[in-house]
Write an enzyme that holds these catalytic residues in place. Structure first.
Site, PDB file in Angstrom:
ATOM      1  N   LYS A  20       0.839  -1.198   0.000  1.00 34.80           N
ATOM      2  CA  LYS A  20       0.000   0.000   0.000  1.00 34.80           C
ATOM      3  C   LYS A  20       0.882   1.259   0.000  1.00 34.80           C
ATOM      4  CE  LYS A  20      -3.372  -2.504   2.877  1.00 34.80           C
ATOM      5  NZ  LYS A  20      -4.268  -2.391   4.056  1.00 34.80           N
ATOM      6  N   TYR A  60     -11.994  -2.996  -2.308  1.00 31.24           N
ATOM      7  CA  TYR A  60     -12.440  -3.214  -0.922  1.00 31.24           C
ATOM      8  C   TYR A  60     -13.970  -3.302  -0.803  1.00 31.24           C
ATOM      9  CZ  TYR A  60      -7.828  -2.606   1.269  1.00 31.24           C
ATOM     10  OH  TYR A  60      -6.527  -2.765   1.704  1.00 31.24           O
ATOM     11  N   HIS A 126      -1.396  -5.615   1.568  1.00 30.72           N
ATOM     12  CA  HIS A 126      -2.644  -6.359   1.367  1.00 30.72           C
ATOM     13  C   HIS A 126      -2.330  -7.750   0.834  1.00 30.72           C
ATOM     14  CE1 HIS A 126      -6.689  -7.443   0.035  1.00 30.72           C
ATOM     15  NE2 HIS A 126      -6.091  -7.924  -1.049  1.00 30.72           N
ATOM     16  N   GLU A 137      -9.321 -10.605  -7.228  1.00 25.55           N
ATOM     17  CA  GLU A 137      -8.372  -9.485  -7.101  1.00 25.55           C
ATOM     18  C   GLU A 137      -7.321  -9.515  -8.210  1.00 25.55           C
ATOM     19  OE1 GLU A 137      -9.092  -9.067  -2.275  1.00 25.55           O
ATOM     20  OE2 GLU A 137      -7.138  -9.774  -2.982  1.00 25.55           O
TER      21      GLU A 137
END
Ligand code: IDP
Ligand code: MG
Length: 162
Positions: A20, A60, A126, A137
């Site tokens: 991130k 998310y 993540h 994802e």
């Protein structure tokens, strides 16, 4: 035979891992990649991107009802994210072990968050939490042609197959 099957399984399992913006800005890219690389997992995709807020909301979407959702999406879209796909036997579950608990205060020493982060809102990394989210994802962050198929020279030593 059995060892061959292990390699097949290893080739099939992939997870989405992202550093991130806090991890990128803190200069932790090499440290974090090293942990996955040294474990014996294979890097099959990698790119540095600044996601839009809409993209962060998609990533998310499961957390959209949580009070921290808006701040989380603002944060994820605030700067560069290093998006990766890692491959190997058990990489989804064990990748989460390498990462540690969501709250770094509860992450064990030796884990990425345990060693390198302090608060839940800035937990630097993540990782997909299961096989379905891993597929979703990977497909959200990468085009099929961005996933690189190659034979790792280390594989026969990591898995013990000739
Ligand atoms: P995970 O990243 O360990 O899978 P999730 O529950 O999926 O954890 O939450 C996604 C992200 O949302 C966390 O990594 C963290 O950055 C953030 N987050 C989770 N819980 C909280 C919270 O209570 N306050 C602020 N941010 C949170
Ligand atoms: Mg999660």
């Amino acid at each position: 035979y059995m060892l061959h099957d292990q390699t097949q399984a290893a080739e099939l399992e992939r997870t989405f891992i992202a550093i991130k913006p806090d991890g990128v800005q803190r200069g932790l890219i090499a440290e974090i990649i090293s942990r996955f690389e040294q474990k014996g997992y294979k890097l099959v995709a990698i790119k540095l991107v600044v996601p839009s807020k809409e993209f962060a909301q998609k990533h998310y979407h499961d957390l959209s009802e949580r009070p921290f959702f808006n701040g989380l999406c603002d944060f994820l879209s605030s700067g560069p994210v290093l998006a990766m796909v890692w491959e190997g036997e058990g990489v989804i579950k064990y990748g989460r072990k390498l990462i540690g608990a969501t709250d770094p205060q509860k992450s064990e020493p030796g884990t990425i968050r345990g060693d390198l982060a302090v608060v839940v809102g800035r937990n630097i990394i993540h990782g997909s939490d299961g096989p379905e989210t891993a597929v979703d994802e990977i497909n959200l962050w990468f085009k099929p042609e961005e996933l690189v198929n190659y034979t790792s020279n280390a594989e026969k030593w990591v898995y013990g197959v000739n």
